[in-house]
Scaffold this motif. Structure first.
Motif, short mmCIF file in Angstrom:
data_model
loop_
_atom_site.label_atom_id
_atom_site.label_comp_id
_atom_site.label_asym_id
_atom_site.label_seq_id
_atom_site.Cartn_x
_atom_site.Cartn_y
_atom_site.Cartn_z
N TYR A 132 3.53 8.93 4.77
CA TYR A 132 4.83 8.72 5.40
C TYR A 132 4.68 8.38 6.88
N LYS A 133 3.44 8.22 7.34
CA LYS A 133 3.17 7.93 8.74
C LYS A 133 3.04 6.42 8.96
N ALA A 134 3.77 5.90 9.95
CA ALA A 134 3.76 4.47 10.20
C ALA A 134 2.38 3.94 10.54
N GLU A 135 1.64 4.65 11.39
CA GLU A 135 0.33 4.15 11.80
C GLU A 135 -0.67 4.20 10.65
N THR A 136 -0.57 5.20 9.79
CA THR A 136 -1.43 5.22 8.60
C THR A 136 -1.12 4.04 7.71
N MET A 137 0.15 3.73 7.54
CA MET A 137 0.52 2.55 6.75
C MET A 137 -0.10 1.29 7.33
N ARG A 138 0.05 1.11 8.64
CA ARG A 138 -0.47 -0.09 9.29
C ARG A 138 -1.98 -0.22 9.09
N ALA A 180 -3.95 1.29 6.94
CA ALA A 180 -4.33 1.18 5.52
C ALA A 180 -4.08 -0.23 5.00
N LEU A 181 -2.95 -0.83 5.39
CA LEU A 181 -2.67 -2.20 4.97
C LEU A 181 -3.69 -3.17 5.55
N ARG A 182 -4.05 -2.98 6.80
CA ARG A 182 -5.07 -3.84 7.40
C ARG A 182 -6.42 -3.64 6.74
N ALA A 183 -6.67 -2.42 6.25
CA ALA A 183 -7.96 -2.12 5.60
C ALA A 183 -8.02 -2.65 4.18
N GLY A 184 -6.87 -3.03 3.61
CA GLY A 184 -6.92 -3.65 2.29
C GLY A 184 -6.08 -3.05 1.20
N VAL A 185 -5.23 -2.04 1.49
CA VAL A 185 -4.39 -1.51 0.41
C VAL A 185 -3.29 -2.50 0.07
N ASP A 186 -2.78 -2.38 -1.13
CA ASP A 186 -1.81 -3.33 -1.67
C ASP A 186 -0.40 -2.77 -1.77
N CYS A 187 -0.25 -1.46 -1.57
CA CYS A 187 1.03 -0.81 -1.80
C CYS A 187 1.18 0.38 -0.86
N VAL A 188 2.41 0.63 -0.42
CA VAL A 188 2.75 1.83 0.35
C VAL A 188 3.65 2.70 -0.51
N ASN A 189 3.24 3.95 -0.71
CA ASN A 189 3.98 4.91 -1.52
C ASN A 189 4.44 6.03 -0.60
N ASP A 190 5.75 6.08 -0.30
CA ASP A 190 6.25 6.95 0.76
C ASP A 190 7.26 7.96 0.23
N ILE A 191 6.94 9.26 0.32
CA ILE A 191 7.85 10.30 -0.14
C ILE A 191 9.12 10.37 0.70
N TRP A 192 9.09 9.82 1.91
CA TRP A 192 10.25 9.81 2.80
C TRP A 192 11.08 8.53 2.67
N ALA A 193 10.65 7.61 1.79
CA ALA A 193 11.38 6.36 1.59
C ALA A 193 11.59 5.59 2.90
N LEU A 194 10.56 5.58 3.75
CA LEU A 194 10.56 4.84 5.00
C LEU A 194 11.65 5.31 5.97
N GLU A 236 5.15 -5.72 8.52
CA GLU A 236 3.99 -6.46 9.00
C GLU A 236 3.20 -7.10 7.86
N SER A 237 3.41 -6.60 6.65
CA SER A 237 2.75 -7.18 5.47
C SER A 237 3.73 -8.07 4.73
N ALA A 238 3.28 -9.24 4.35
CA ALA A 238 4.17 -10.20 3.68
C ALA A 238 4.36 -9.91 2.21
N ASN A 239 3.49 -9.09 1.62
CA ASN A 239 3.57 -8.96 0.17
C ASN A 239 3.17 -7.60 -0.39
N CYS A 240 3.03 -6.56 0.45
CA CYS A 240 2.64 -5.26 -0.11
C CYS A 240 3.76 -4.70 -0.98
N GLY A 241 3.36 -3.98 -2.04
CA GLY A 241 4.33 -3.25 -2.83
C GLY A 241 4.84 -2.05 -2.04
N ILE A 242 6.06 -1.61 -2.35
CA ILE A 242 6.67 -0.49 -1.63
C ILE A 242 7.33 0.43 -2.64
#
Length: 285
Positions: free
Chosen positions: A110-116, A118-132, A143-149
């Protein structure tokens, strides 16, 4: 039950480098849980080292997992938060070790910087218990054009969510919350086919609330998004069976089948091999 009407389900779910065709596949996407934590409720500490985490991921891949969800912070009821740096130190080496395995990767944070990062490192999806809902998280996924959410419903926070959760109507309130969060993303330019919803079993719900959501799970699909069921080994199953978390394989599989039968498109599980075998029988029928 009228919950904002019935919306058309997308034919695909875009997940970073991967695209799941929801029309061709019969069984749900199986999301395997990979906890790089010392204190997760079921398997905390088992895969704390990078080597152990990657070995567990390799087992899940061999068993046919569709998506691996990597978490560096426990969100069990009563869990204390961890620092940003500690979470990054736990998850980034695992992501780095797995990104070339040919399987989609998700970051459970649920942390914005972890999302950033992780996405830069190559993950394909963000799974957030806080719903952003945490500061900067919407901007992070933009910042990602196509990650799953994956947007999840939670009442209050992990420290307090199980202190007497109350609803006037759990189905209506959870559905409206998820639809509002999805609409926010649509209004910010996120494509419809990147979004999935999770009603959040055990996150600010009593046993009765959880059972009602499972029995009426098909209602959530009326929002027009793939819906995730995350029931694996959860305390609701322990309350019913009297079994500890590591002894809840049978009810976890039963819950997965019940959710699949009611329209779940994604099933988040600890026990990949056994769940896939059960879903193969369900699919054959």
């Amino acid at each position: 039950m009228d919950l904002l009407g019935t919306q058309e389900m997308p034919t695909t779910w875009r997940c970073g480098r991967f695209l799941f065709d929801l029309t061709k596949r019969k069984r749900p996407i199986v999301m395997g849980i990979l906890n790089a934590t010392p204190d997760s409720f079921s398997d905390g500490g088992r895969f704390r080292s990078v080597q152990d985490a990657i070995a567990q991921a390799e087992r899940m891949i061999a068993d046919g997992v569709d998506l691996i969800d990597i978490g560096g912070e426990s969100t069990r009821p009563g869990a204390e938060p961890v620092s940003l740096q500690e979470e990054l130190d736990r998850v980034l080496p695992v992501i780095d070790g797995l990104r070339d395995y040919g399987v989609p990767l998700s970051i459970d944070t649920y942390k914005a910087e972890t999302m950033r990062q992780a996405l830069r490192a190559g993950v394909d999806c963000v799974n957030d218990i806080w719903a952003l809902r945490q500061e900067g998280t919407v901007e992070a996924v933009l910042e990602s054009a196509n990650c799953g959410i994956v947007l999840m419903h939670m009442q209050r926070d992990p420290l307090t969510m199980q202190f007497n959760p109350e609803y006037q109507n759990v189905m209506v309130e959870v559905m409206h919350f998820l639809q509002e969060r999805a609409n926010l993303l649509l209004n910010r330019g996120v494509s419809h086919d990147r979004i999935a919803l999770d009603p959040g079993f055990g996150f600010g719900k009593s046993l009765e609330h959880n059972l009602e959501m499972l029995s009426k799970f098909d209602v959530f699909s009326k929002a027009g998004y793939p819906v995730l069921a995350g029931i694996s080994r959860k305390s609701m199953l322990g309350k019913i069976t009297g079994k500890e978390a590591d002894q809840r394989l049978s009810p976890s599989i039963a819950a997965a089948i019940l959710a699949a039968d009611r329209g779940a498109k994604i099933i988040r599980v600890h026990d990949v091999s056994e769940t896939i075998d059960a879903l193969k029988l369900w699919e054959a029928l």
